[in-house]
Design an enzyme around this catalytic site. Structure first.
Site: not given
Ligand code: C5P
Length: 413
Positions: A217, A286, A350, A315
Site C-alpha cells: 500500500n 488486511d 476503532k 490484527d
Molecule cells: O483496522 P485498521 O487497519 O484500520 O486499524 C489500524 C490500526 O491497527 C493501526 O494502528 C495498525 O497499525 C493496526 N493494525 C494491525 N494489524 C492489522 C491491521 C491494522 O496492527 N492487521
C-alpha cells in the site's frame, strides 16, 4: 517551525581536519533558528578561516582572549566572560584530543578553553564532539579523559566510524553536521520518556504473490519514523519495526526490517514483551494471498488470468493490546486509523474494537507520502485535534501527550 528557534549557541572549533564540517554545522544551526557565535583556537585557524565562519554565522569570530572588541555588547575586554553568558550551550566541534585534555585539567591558555572554564556550570552546558585519529581515540589517556569529562558534567558525543583523513579506518571521526544537529536538538528536548522502552511499527507491509510480485500500500512510513525519532529525542530506548520503506533510520533507534504482516507480527510480539509503550503506526495489509507461488507465475499467452484468493491477516495491535502485559497497565498501546471520512466516529469505533486507550486518527489521502499531517487524538474522554503541521512536529506533540498518560512508575514485568 524550526528546531532551535531562540537558542544561542557558542560554537567552538579546536584544531582538526574536521573543522571543514563545522562550516556546514554552523549553517545548519542557523537554518534551524539558532544564533551562533563562533570561537576558534589558533590551531583551528590552520584548518579553516575565521572569514568563512563569520560569513556563515553573520557575527565576528573571536580567536583570542586578548581581543579588545566589544563582545556580546559588553566593552570590558573580557570576551571569555561575555561570550558565554548569553549562551544556551557551548558546542565544541571539533574537539581535538589535546583540547579535551586541556578541558579536563581546567587549563585556560586560549580563549576557547578559558571560556569553557569560565562558563556558569549550572546554566551553560558544554557539549563536545570529539574528532581524532583512531589510535588517539582508543588511547588510554583519551579514554580516561572522556570518562572524567563526563563525570565533570560535560556531554561528550559519540564519534563516527570510517575512513579517516590520515588514510586509516576506524573510530574517531567527528559526527556529520546533520548528526550533530540532531544531538543538539535532542539535548534540548525535555526527557519525558526517560526509562521507557518504546516500540513503534511503521510503513506498509508487503504480501508476496510469487517471488517477484506482491501486494502493498501507499504508506510512506514517515509518521512512524518521526514518532520513533521523537521518542528517542525524549529519552526513550526505541525499537522501530519497519515495513519495506527506504527512509533513513533515525539516529539512536534500533530498526528491524520486516516484509509481511506475519513477519511484522512476529517482530512486534517479541519486542513488545519488555516494552512500556507500543505505537502501531504501520499500515498492515488486511489480507494476504492464501498461498505464495514458489516460482514466478507465468503468462502463457492463452489470455487466462490467475485467480488469487486471500486470507485475513491477524490484527497485530488488537492482539498485543489484549496481552496480559497491556491489560495490567505495563504496556501502553496506541493505535492509528487512516480514514477517508467521518474521522471522529470511525476513530472512536476503532479505539473500542482494538482495545487501546489512545487512538490517533488521520485522513489517509491527506497523509500518505506527505511530510505534513493533521491528527485527531481519541481517548475515553473525547478527542483532541492536532492541526496540520510537519509529521516530526506532530510526532513530538504525540510523544509528549503519551508521556503524560503513562503511570509515573511503570509496573515491573
Ligand atoms: O483496522 P485498521 O487497519 O484500520 O486499524 C489500524 C490500526 O491497527 C493501526 O494502528 C495498525 O497499525 C493496526 N493494525 C494491525 N494489524 C492489522 C491491521 C491494522 O496492527 N492487521
Amino acid at each position: 517551525m524550526t528546531d532551535l528557534a531562540g537558542k544561542h549557541i557558542v560554537l567552538g572549533l579546536s584544531g582538526g581536519i574536521a573543522c571543514y564540517k563545522a562550516a556546514e554545522l554552523c549553517r545548519a544551526l542557523i537554518k534551524q533558528g539558532a544564533t551562533v557565535q563562533v570561537v576558534m583556537t589558533e590551531a583551528a585557524e590552520q584548518f579553516i578561516t575565521a572569514v568563512t565562519l563569520q560569513a556563515l554565522s553573520g557575527r565576528p569570530v573571536f580567536t583570542s582572549q586578548w581581543d579588545a572588541r566589544t563582545a556580546a555588547g559588553v566593552d570590558n575586554n573580557m570576551p571569555h566572560i561575555n561570550l558565554s553568558r548569553e549562551a544556551d550551550a557551548i558546542l565544541v566541534a571539533p574537539a581535538s584530543a589535546d583540547f579535551m585534555a586541556k578541558l579536563l585539567h581546567g587549563r585556560a591558555d586560549d580563549l576557547l578553553s578559558l571560556m569553557c572554564l569560565a562558563r556558569p556550570l549550572d546554566t551553560v552546558p558544554l557539549i563536545v564532539a570529539p574528532a581524532m585519529n583512531r589510535e588517539m581515540w582508543a588511547h588510554p589517556a583519551t579514554v580516561r579523559n572522556v570518562a572524567q569529562l563526563r563525570a565533570d558534567g560535560t556531554t561528550v558525543l559519540d564519534v563516527g566510524v570510517g575512513d579517516q583523513a590520515c588514510g586509516e579506518t576506524g573510530d574517531g571521526r567527528m559526527l556529520e553536521p546533520d548528526e550533530l544537529l540532531y544531538e543538539l536538538v535532542r539535548f534540548f528536548t525535555p526527557k519525558v520518556l526517560t526509562g521507557q522502552q518504546v516500540v513503534v511499527s511503521a510503513g506498509p507491509t508487503f504480501e508476496a504473490i510469487d517471488p517477484v510480485r506482491g501486494l502493498t500500500n501507499l504508506s510512506s512510513g514517515k509518521m512512524g519514523f518521526a514518532i520513533a525519532r521523537a521518542a528517542h529525542e525524549a529519552g526513550a530506548q526505541v525499537t522501530l519495526v519497519a515495513g519495506p520503506v527506504s527512509l533513513p533510520t533515525p539516529r539512536g533507534v534500533r530498526r528491524i526490517n520486516v516484509q509481511s504482516a506475519l513477519n511484522m507480527q512476529a517482530a512486534l510480539n517479541q519486542h513488545s514483551q519488555d516494552a512500556t509503550v507500543f505505537v502501531s503506526a504501520a499500515a498492515v495489509a488486511d489480507w494476504r494471498p492464501a498461498s505464495t507461488a514458489d516460482q514466478k507465475i507465468k503468462k502463457d499467452g492463452s489470455g487466462d488470468v490467475p485467480t488469487l484468493s486471500f486470507v485475513e491477516n491477524p490484527d497485530i495491535l488488537a492482539g498485543i493490546a489484549a496481552s496480559a502485559r497491556a491489560q495490567r497497565g505495563a504496556l501502553f498501546c496506541v493505535g492509528f486509523a487512516a480514514e477517508s471520512h467521518d474521522l471522529l466516529a470511525h476513530a472512536q469505533a476503532k479505539r473500542a474494537r482494538k482495545g487501546v486507550p489512545l487512538l490517533v486518527g488521520n485522513i489517509g489521502p491527506d497523509t500518505f507520502g506527505q511530510d505534513d499531517n493533521a491528527l485527531l487524538l481519541v481517548d475515553e474522554r473525547g478527542a483532541t485535534e492536532l492541526p496540520r503541521a510537519s509529521k516530526l512536529h506532530l510526532a513530538r506533540l504525540l510523544v509528549a501527550d503519551i508521556a503524560r498518560r503513562l503511570p509515573t512508575q511503570c509496573p515491573a514485568g
